[in-house]
Design a protein around this motif. Structure first.
Motif, PDB file in Angstrom:
ATOM      1  N   PRO A 188     -29.437  85.980 -55.927  1.00  0.00           N
ATOM      2  CA  PRO A 188     -30.089  87.032 -56.713  1.00  0.00           C
ATOM      3  C   PRO A 188     -29.541  87.038 -58.138  1.00  0.00           C
ATOM      4  O   PRO A 188     -28.354  86.815 -58.366  1.00  0.00           O
ATOM      5  N   TYR A 192     -32.757  91.273 -60.431  1.00  0.00           N
ATOM      6  CA  TYR A 192     -33.193  91.311 -59.027  1.00  0.00           C
ATOM      7  C   TYR A 192     -33.422  92.734 -58.536  1.00  0.00           C
ATOM      8  O   TYR A 192     -34.448  93.040 -57.919  1.00  0.00           O
ATOM      9  N   THR A 193     -32.475  93.619 -58.795  1.00  0.00           N
ATOM     10  CA  THR A 193     -32.601  94.989 -58.278  1.00  0.00           C
ATOM     11  C   THR A 193     -33.643  95.802 -59.032  1.00  0.00           C
ATOM     12  O   THR A 193     -33.969  96.920 -58.624  1.00  0.00           O
ATOM     13  N   LYS A 196     -39.190  96.066 -56.776  1.00  0.00           N
ATOM     14  CA  LYS A 196     -39.349  96.969 -55.643  1.00  0.00           C
ATOM     15  C   LYS A 196     -38.756  96.340 -54.389  1.00  0.00           C
ATOM     16  O   LYS A 196     -38.767  95.123 -54.200  1.00  0.00           O
ATOM     17  N   GLU A 197     -38.262  97.210 -53.510  1.00  0.00           N
ATOM     18  CA  GLU A 197     -37.584  96.737 -52.309  1.00  0.00           C
ATOM     19  C   GLU A 197     -38.497  95.906 -51.423  1.00  0.00           C
ATOM     20  O   GLU A 197     -38.082  94.884 -50.868  1.00  0.00           O
ATOM     21  N   ASP A 198     -39.777  96.334 -51.294  1.00  0.00           N
ATOM     22  CA  ASP A 198     -40.683  95.558 -50.438  1.00  0.00           C
ATOM     23  C   ASP A 198     -41.003  94.201 -51.054  1.00  0.00           C
ATOM     24  O   ASP A 198     -41.235  93.222 -50.341  1.00  0.00           O
ATOM     25  N   SER A 199     -40.995  94.101 -52.399  1.00  0.00           N
ATOM     26  CA  SER A 199     -41.196  92.808 -53.054  1.00  0.00           C
ATOM     27  C   SER A 199     -40.006  91.884 -52.800  1.00  0.00           C
ATOM     28  O   SER A 199     -40.180  90.685 -52.532  1.00  0.00           O
ATOM     29  N   ARG A 200     -38.811  92.457 -52.867  1.00  0.00           N
ATOM     30  CA  ARG A 200     -37.620  91.640 -52.605  1.00  0.00           C
ATOM     31  C   ARG A 200     -37.646  91.121 -51.167  1.00  0.00           C
ATOM     32  O   ARG A 200     -37.339  89.950 -50.906  1.00  0.00           O
ATOM     33  N   ALA A 201     -38.023  91.987 -50.242  1.00  0.00           N
ATOM     34  CA  ALA A 201     -38.095  91.568 -48.837  1.00  0.00           C
ATOM     35  C   ALA A 201     -39.161  90.501 -48.637  1.00  0.00           C
ATOM     36  O   ALA A 201     -38.962  89.540 -47.872  1.00  0.00           O
ATOM     37  N   TRP A 204     -38.092  86.841 -49.551  1.00  0.00           N
ATOM     38  CA  TRP A 204     -37.304  86.123 -48.548  1.00  0.00           C
ATOM     39  C   TRP A 204     -38.104  85.836 -47.274  1.00  0.00           C
ATOM     40  O   TRP A 204     -37.883  84.802 -46.621  1.00  0.00           O
ATOM     41  N   LYS A 229     -39.969  97.746 -60.390  1.00  0.00           N
ATOM     42  CA  LYS A 229     -39.989  99.198 -60.231  1.00  0.00           C
ATOM     43  C   LYS A 229     -40.589  99.874 -61.464  1.00  0.00           C
ATOM     44  O   LYS A 229     -41.246 100.914 -61.364  1.00  0.00           O
ATOM     45  N   GLU A 292     -31.605  83.764 -48.933  1.00  0.00           N
ATOM     46  CA  GLU A 292     -30.657  84.460 -49.804  1.00  0.00           C
ATOM     47  C   GLU A 292     -29.245  83.886 -49.616  1.00  0.00           C
ATOM     48  O   GLU A 292     -28.786  83.668 -48.499  1.00  0.00           O
TER      49      GLU A 292
END
Length: 326
Positions: A188, A192-193, A196-201, A204, A229, A292
């Protein structure tokens, strides 16, 4: 020494890269598959970073105008010397007048072939490298891809002391797949942060297609869009091969060997150095996965690659010694 018979474009002279020039605004260039380049040179007794030919489009043909030892690594392109089939990841001997032909790669063996010559491809150094920088039109052979009728020399043509030996490719000895697809480990990055969380998920968990808009500068990927975000406005900053940037479309771009040295898109991650060769061998239109990684695992992966290269060097020296004594 070798005359190009094929009209196929995009074959270039590449070495380990133009290192140390990013501060001057000059990209690294160099072989997309650094392991294939290194092993091809080890097979011939060359320095591991010596210049070789990188071939991404087929069919490809060259005629040897002098006797010369050469090695084939990278994708298995069903190579033939005249009508004799040749093994990949192997060192061979060509006689004056013989024609080397590379055909479409066999499935699962990669997309780029490397032809290393005894002593390395002999072209002038530019900024301490013989690599072709296509965008800047310098290095390699007149700063461009080779064309039909071009002639290149090897630094040490002639009959080799030992030929007809080779090694297993790293795709077999250092495998890394996920759900049957080639995989690369990713660290990352700074922004990275900010996604959005669902995009990060999804990054991967999903498959990523390498689109037709991809080249040595960057691989444009297609998959579930990566959504920030909030809108990100960042200044242009330094980037290196492997960095994954995300433009407004949400479809990431992985910077490859000819990447420019700066950019302003948010940085989602970075393909680790130990796995860049895997992505460099992934074909346009194919799909890959990302895993990751941590800083510690990235360093451990580099150590694993170096240990593999050290073992390859040892085995090649043993094979060469045995052939010379037989």
């Amino acid at each position: 020494m070798i005359e190009f018979l094929s009209s196929t474009a995009l074959a270039t002279v590449q070495d380990a890269g133009r290192l140390g020039s990013l501060r001057f605004g000059v990209g690294t260039a160099g072989a997309m598959d650094q392991l294939a380049l290194a092993v091809g040179n080890l097979l011939l007794g060359n320095p591991t970073g010596a210049a070789a030919l990188e071939v991404p489009v087929y069919p490809f043909q060259v005629r040897f105008t002098e006797d010369c030892a050469f090695a084939l690594t990278g994708a298995d392109c069903q190579a033939r010397l005249d009508q004799q089939m040749l093994a990949p990841w192997w060192v061979h001997q060509a006689r004056k007048g013989q024609v080397l032909t590379l055909s479409l790669p066999l499935a699962g063996t990669g997309s780029r072939a490397y032809v290393a010559l005894a002593g390395g491809v002999d072209v002038p150094e530019v900024l301490a490298s013989r690599s072709t920088q296509l965008r800047g039109a310098f290095g390699g052979f007149d700063g461009r891809a080779v064309r039909q009728g071009d002639v290149l020399r090897a630094d040490k043509p002639g009959l080799a002391a030992a030929v007809d030996f080779g090694v297993l490719p790293p795709a077999l000895t250092l495998p890394l797949t996920l759900d049957g697809l080639p995989a690369m480990r990713v660290l990352p990055a700074a922004e990275y942060t900010g996604f959005k969380e669902d995009s990060r998920a999804a990054f991967w968990a999903g498959e990523w297609k390498i689109t037709a808009q991809s080249d040595r500068y960057g691989y444009r990927m297609q998959g579930t869009p990566l959504v920030p975000k909030a809108a990100m406005e960042i200044r242009s900053h330094g980037i290196v091969p492997g960095v994954i940037q995300v433009p407004s479309s949400g479809q990431p771009i992985v910077q490859m060997r000819d990447a420019q040295p700066s950019g302003g898109y948010p940085k989602f991650g970075t393909v680790i150095e130990a796995d860049l060769w895997r992505l460099g061998q992934a074909a346009i239109g194919s799909r890959v996965r990302f895993i990751e990684a941590t800083y510690e695992s990235a360093i451990a992966a580099l150590d694993e690659v170096q240990a593999w290269l050290d073992e390859v060097r040892r085995l090649i020296e043993l094979q060469r010694w045995a052939l010379q004594r037989s």
